[in-house]
Design a protein around this motif. Structure first.
Motif, mmCIF file in Angstrom:
data_model
loop_
_atom_site.group_PDB
_atom_site.id
_atom_site.type_symbol
_atom_site.label_atom_id
_atom_site.label_comp_id
_atom_site.label_asym_id
_atom_site.label_seq_id
_atom_site.Cartn_x
_atom_site.Cartn_y
_atom_site.Cartn_z
ATOM 1 N N GLN A 2 13.598 -28.814 -0.255
ATOM 2 C CA GLN A 2 13.401 -27.400 -0.008
ATOM 3 C C GLN A 2 13.722 -26.288 -1.290
ATOM 4 O O GLN A 2 12.673 -25.397 -1.190
ATOM 5 N N LEU A 3 14.179 -27.251 -2.324
ATOM 6 C CA LEU A 3 13.893 -26.021 -3.394
ATOM 7 C C LEU A 3 12.894 -25.953 -4.038
ATOM 8 O O LEU A 3 12.571 -25.148 -4.823
ATOM 9 N N GLU A 4 12.182 -27.124 -4.143
ATOM 10 C CA GLU A 4 10.536 -27.241 -4.400
ATOM 11 C C GLU A 4 10.153 -25.828 -4.492
ATOM 12 O O GLU A 4 8.221 -25.412 -4.792
ATOM 13 N N GLN A 5 9.930 -25.829 -2.462
ATOM 14 C CA GLN A 5 8.874 -24.471 -2.353
ATOM 15 C C GLN A 5 9.521 -22.939 -2.552
ATOM 16 O O GLN A 5 9.063 -22.552 -2.488
ATOM 17 N N SER A 6 10.657 -22.955 -3.172
ATOM 18 C CA SER A 6 11.322 -21.433 -3.886
ATOM 19 C C SER A 6 10.882 -21.382 -5.270
ATOM 20 O O SER A 6 9.655 -22.161 -5.995
ATOM 21 N N SER A 7 10.539 -19.660 -5.248
ATOM 22 C CA SER A 7 9.788 -19.372 -6.181
ATOM 23 C C SER A 7 10.838 -19.437 -7.516
ATOM 24 O O SER A 7 12.238 -19.186 -7.498
ATOM 25 N N PRO A 8 10.124 -19.654 -8.904
ATOM 26 C CA PRO A 8 10.903 -19.117 -9.647
ATOM 27 C C PRO A 8 11.710 -17.554 -9.872
ATOM 28 O O PRO A 8 11.760 -16.399 -9.146
ATOM 29 N N VAL A 9 12.759 -17.560 -10.149
ATOM 30 C CA VAL A 9 13.588 -16.373 -10.332
ATOM 31 C C VAL A 9 13.783 -15.984 -11.181
ATOM 32 O O VAL A 9 14.596 -17.162 -12.187
ATOM 33 N N PRO A 10 14.611 -14.618 -12.000
ATOM 34 C CA PRO A 10 14.470 -14.179 -13.177
ATOM 35 C C PRO A 10 16.220 -14.294 -13.154
ATOM 36 O O PRO A 10 16.332 -14.213 -12.413
ATOM 37 N N ILE A 11 16.327 -14.354 -14.764
ATOM 38 C CA ILE A 11 18.066 -14.433 -14.672
ATOM 39 C C ILE A 11 18.296 -13.318 -15.730
ATOM 40 O O ILE A 11 17.715 -13.525 -16.422
ATOM 41 N N ASP A 12 20.142 -13.279 -15.812
ATOM 42 C CA ASP A 12 19.703 -12.890 -17.099
ATOM 43 C C ASP A 12 19.539 -13.528 -18.606
ATOM 44 O O ASP A 12 20.170 -14.605 -18.611
ATOM 45 N N GLY A 56 24.527 -38.549 -18.098
ATOM 46 C CA GLY A 56 24.567 -39.934 -16.896
ATOM 47 C C GLY A 56 24.165 -38.998 -15.985
ATOM 48 O O GLY A 56 23.530 -39.299 -14.596
ATOM 49 N N ALA A 57 24.192 -37.860 -15.352
ATOM 50 C CA ALA A 57 22.911 -37.055 -14.494
ATOM 51 C C ALA A 57 21.518 -36.624 -14.505
ATOM 52 O O ALA A 57 20.896 -36.488 -15.915
ATOM 53 N N ARG A 58 21.085 -36.592 -13.069
ATOM 54 C CA ARG A 58 19.623 -36.347 -13.588
ATOM 55 C C ARG A 58 19.095 -34.902 -12.756
ATOM 56 O O ARG A 58 19.740 -34.364 -12.085
ATOM 57 N N ILE A 59 18.136 -34.340 -13.111
ATOM 58 C CA ILE A 59 17.520 -33.524 -13.043
ATOM 59 C C ILE A 59 16.728 -33.599 -11.986
ATOM 60 O O ILE A 59 15.694 -35.125 -11.626
ATOM 61 N N ILE A 60 16.515 -33.510 -10.587
ATOM 62 C CA ILE A 60 15.823 -33.648 -9.788
ATOM 63 C C ILE A 60 14.945 -32.664 -9.585
ATOM 64 O O ILE A 60 14.041 -33.157 -8.838
ATOM 65 N N CYS A 61 14.511 -31.682 -9.628
ATOM 66 C CA CYS A 61 14.216 -30.943 -9.441
ATOM 67 C C CYS A 61 14.018 -29.599 -10.020
ATOM 68 O O CYS A 61 15.721 -29.132 -10.196
ATOM 69 N N GLY A 62 13.159 -28.534 -10.207
ATOM 70 C CA GLY A 62 13.392 -27.246 -11.135
ATOM 71 C C GLY A 62 13.274 -27.082 -12.534
ATOM 72 O O GLY A 62 12.771 -28.716 -12.948
ATOM 73 N N THR A 63 13.355 -26.325 -13.274
ATOM 74 C CA THR A 63 13.410 -25.824 -14.085
ATOM 75 C C THR A 63 14.447 -25.497 -15.406
ATOM 76 O O THR A 63 15.120 -24.934 -14.942
ATOM 77 N N MET A 64 14.452 -25.566 -16.695
ATOM 78 C CA MET A 64 15.448 -24.827 -17.788
ATOM 79 C C MET A 64 14.745 -23.577 -17.551
ATOM 80 O O MET A 64 13.596 -23.362 -17.771
ATOM 81 N N PRO A 65 15.675 -22.233 -17.885
ATOM 82 C CA PRO A 65 14.896 -21.068 -17.894
ATOM 83 C C PRO A 65 14.570 -20.855 -19.386
ATOM 84 O O PRO A 65 14.402 -21.882 -20.582
ATOM 85 N N GLU A 66 13.615 -20.247 -18.856
ATOM 86 C CA GLU A 66 12.411 -20.017 -20.516
ATOM 87 C C GLU A 66 12.048 -18.494 -20.425
ATOM 88 O O GLU A 66 11.224 -17.600 -19.093
ATOM 89 N N GLY A 67 12.614 -17.578 -21.077
ATOM 90 C CA GLY A 67 11.979 -16.035 -21.129
ATOM 91 C C GLY A 67 12.655 -15.307 -19.665
ATOM 92 O O GLY A 67 12.040 -14.212 -19.595
ATOM 93 N N GLY A 68 13.619 -15.758 -19.405
ATOM 94 C CA GLY A 68 14.732 -14.270 -18.456
ATOM 95 C C GLY A 68 13.442 -15.427 -17.508
ATOM 96 O O GLY A 68 13.925 -14.449 -16.130
ATOM 97 N N VAL A 69 13.395 -16.096 -16.782
ATOM 98 C CA VAL A 69 13.221 -16.643 -15.540
ATOM 99 C C VAL A 69 13.388 -18.562 -15.338
ATOM 100 O O VAL A 69 13.051 -18.953 -15.856
ATOM 101 N N MET A 70 13.793 -19.025 -14.110
ATOM 102 C CA MET A 70 13.883 -20.392 -14.143
ATOM 103 C C MET A 70 14.009 -20.750 -12.662
ATOM 104 O O MET A 70 13.481 -20.032 -11.403
ATOM 105 N N GLN A 71 12.932 -21.983 -12.605
ATOM 106 C CA GLN A 71 12.678 -22.566 -11.417
ATOM 107 C C GLN A 71 14.405 -23.167 -10.641
ATOM 108 O O GLN A 71 15.311 -24.211 -11.900
ATOM 109 N N PRO A 72 15.161 -22.743 -9.056
ATOM 110 C CA PRO A 72 16.785 -23.466 -9.146
ATOM 111 C C PRO A 72 16.253 -24.588 -9.611
ATOM 112 O O PRO A 72 15.879 -25.407 -9.215
ATOM 113 N N LEU A 73 17.712 -25.541 -10.101
ATOM 114 C CA LEU A 73 17.548 -26.215 -10.270
ATOM 115 C C LEU A 73 18.703 -27.030 -9.902
ATOM 116 O O LEU A 73 19.570 -26.786 -9.515
ATOM 117 N N LEU A 74 18.510 -28.774 -9.365
ATOM 118 C CA LEU A 74 18.924 -29.844 -8.727
ATOM 119 C C LEU A 74 19.105 -30.533 -9.559
ATOM 120 O O LEU A 74 18.849 -31.386 -9.655
#
Length: 500
Positions: free
Chosen positions: A282-292, A310-328
């Motif tokens: 579901q989240l991989e279909q979402s668009s990148p969103v602007p953040i503060d 020990g946690a694992r990033i399943i999907c999403g990206t770290m923020p860059e330039g005020g935009v990020m893909q939702p992280l799970l």
């Protein structure tokens, strides 16, 4: 911090103080207006909201909203519904109430009436993420209950609040009862210094602590609707399709800038892998969103620390330039700082648990307790909902039911205290006055109490509060004789005083 800054601060305080003085002067006359007449302006506002809906929606300019239609659904429509709720419920909730039954025998002839009176001047410190609905619904409730209102909007909120102010006047609200301050934090501090009768804050826990520090010397009451780090519980019998759609909606709505978005997802071991896979899809279909952009270092630090632990990033990206893909993230543990922080961004973590007790224990690590969501069969979900430490719990849905105008909303712990909305939120904008009216001539308490009166008090206590029916019954039979002896002493005492 020099003379120029001091002069600007002084000017700001003078302007805010003048605005609040106008509110204070207008408040008593408005408080005297019958509730149903006050509600005419609220009804007129509701109609105007419907007529000017597009203008209201377009006044809200948030980077995370791509279309004004999102504001129509998230803020404008709920605001109109809140108006109608007040029209229907406020007259009954605010009317004087006669308390019946339960009167002590020794207060025979006493009637008790409870009245709801306005606080006076209410200051609303609004947020930036829902700049129309959240301060707007509080303002109309405060006006309906007879208060005058000052709103200090959050960043970017002055536009919608000024439109709401103009619509209120057009709807028939008298001048001088509703004012909009500027967006600066200094305006809020100046308003508190100038003197208000209640403060409603929607903001972070840190802001809440700072505001309470300002209010404490003045003993000003407040409602604090503060940060959340909300939990979602997905039980073994949950509808996984529903749960994943709801969670994806909650994580991404308003670009993750929602205080009741799910940040911690507690999944039963039997369904955790399937839930993770479906939510990832579901989240991989979402668009990148602007953040503060100011949040970027915090997000990187918290997520990085969780991954190192020990946690694992399943999907999403770290923020860059005020935009990020939702992280799970999966494999998260409740002790991780990420799961105990009020992060205002689209980041969620899955915690796998053995059972419901383990889920509750894991959730208790977080100091925030604003809202929660449960996905399960209704009977099972209701049982768990009763054990969750949160101000509001939604079952088999996400976020939308919180906008129900009947539902009081407020948090616990670091998420604040007090409620807004619903009948309880309306009543919190009033002060209660109890009026006791004594009839007849029976006033035994006017006579001085002597050691001889102890017999009557003991008998009355046993008759009304003794353990067991037989104990009470024996005392009831003794009570008339005790009353006669008490009355005889009273007559003797009175005659003795007259003789002297």
């Amino acid at each position: 911090g020099g003379p120029a800054a001091s002069a600007a601060s002084s000017t700001s305080f003078a302007a805010v103080s003048h605005a609040l003085m106008q509110l204070r002067n207008a408040a008593p006359e408005w408080a005297a207006v019958p509730v149903r007449r006050r509600l005419r302006a609220i009804r007129g506002l509701r109609h105007l909201i419907a007529e000017r809906a597009d203008a209201l929606a377009e006044s809200v300019t948030l980077p995370q909203r791509g279309d004004p239609a999102q504001t129509l659904g998230a803020e404008v429509l709920p605001l109109a519904e809140a108006c109608r709720f007040l029209e229907r419920r406020a007259p009954r909730a605010l009317r004087p109430r006669r308390v019946r039954g339960g009167r002590p025998v020794w207060l025979s002839g006493t009637r008790l009436e409870l009245r709801r009176e306005p606080m006076g001047v209410v200051l609303i410190l609004g947020p930036s993420n829902y700049p129309l609905f959240l301060p707007g619904v509080e303002a109309i409730a405060a006006l309906a209950s007879g208060n005058a209102v000052a709103v200090k909007p959050g960043t970017g909120g002055a536009g919608p609040m000024n439109i709401l102010h103009d619509l209120m006047l057009e709807a028939g609200l008298p001048e001088g009862l509703f004012t909009v301050l500027d967006e600066s934090p200094q305006a809020g501090r100046d308003a508190i210094r100038a003197g208000v009768d209640k403060v409603l804050l929607t903001g972070s826990a840190a802001t809440g602590a700072a505001v309470l520090k300002e209010l404490a010397p003045r003993l000003t009451p407040a409602t604090m609707e503060l940060s959340g780090c909300d939990a979602a519980f997905v039980l073994a019998d949950a509808d996984l399709d529903l749960a994943t759609r709801a969670l994806a909606f909650g994580i991404t709505i308003n670009g993750g800038c929602t205080c009741i978005a799910p940040r911690r997802i507690f999944a039963m071991r039997q369904i955790s892998a399937a839930l993770t896979a479906q939510l990832q899809a579901q989240l991989e279909q979402s668009s990148p969103v602007p953040i503060d952009p100011r949040l970027e270092p915090q997000i990187r630090e918290l997520v990085g620390a969780a991954v190192e632990a020990g946690a694992r990033i399943i999907c999403g990206t770290m923020p860059e330039g005020g935009v990020m893909q939702p992280l799970l993230l999966s494999g998260a543990e409740p002790e991780m700082t990420l799961l105990k922080t009020d992060l205002f961004a689209p980041v969620a973590s899955i915690v796998t648990v053995a059972d419901e007790s383990s889920a509750l224990a894991a959730s208790a690590h977080c100091p925030y307790a604003l809202g929660a969501t449960v996905f399960a069969s209704p009977p099972r979900a209701k049982r768990l909902a009763g054990q969750i430490n949160a101000g509001a719990v939604v079952i088999n849905d996400m976020i939308a039911p919180i906008a129900d105008p009947r539902m009081p909303f407020g948090g616990r712990g670091h998420s604040g205290f007090g409620v807004t909305r619903g009948t309880e939120g309306l009543l919190s904008l009033t002060r209660i006055k109890a009026i006791a009216i004594r009839g007849g001539g029976f006033r035994p308490h006017f006579q001085p109490v002597t050691a001889d009166d102890a017999e009557l008090f003991r008998t009355a206590l046993s008759a009304g509060h003794g353990r067991g029916r037989w104990t009470r019954l024996k005392a009831i039979f003794r009570l008339p004789a005790a009353l006669r002896r008490w009355q005889k002493r009273r007559v003797s005492h009175t005659e003795e005083k007259e003789h002297k």
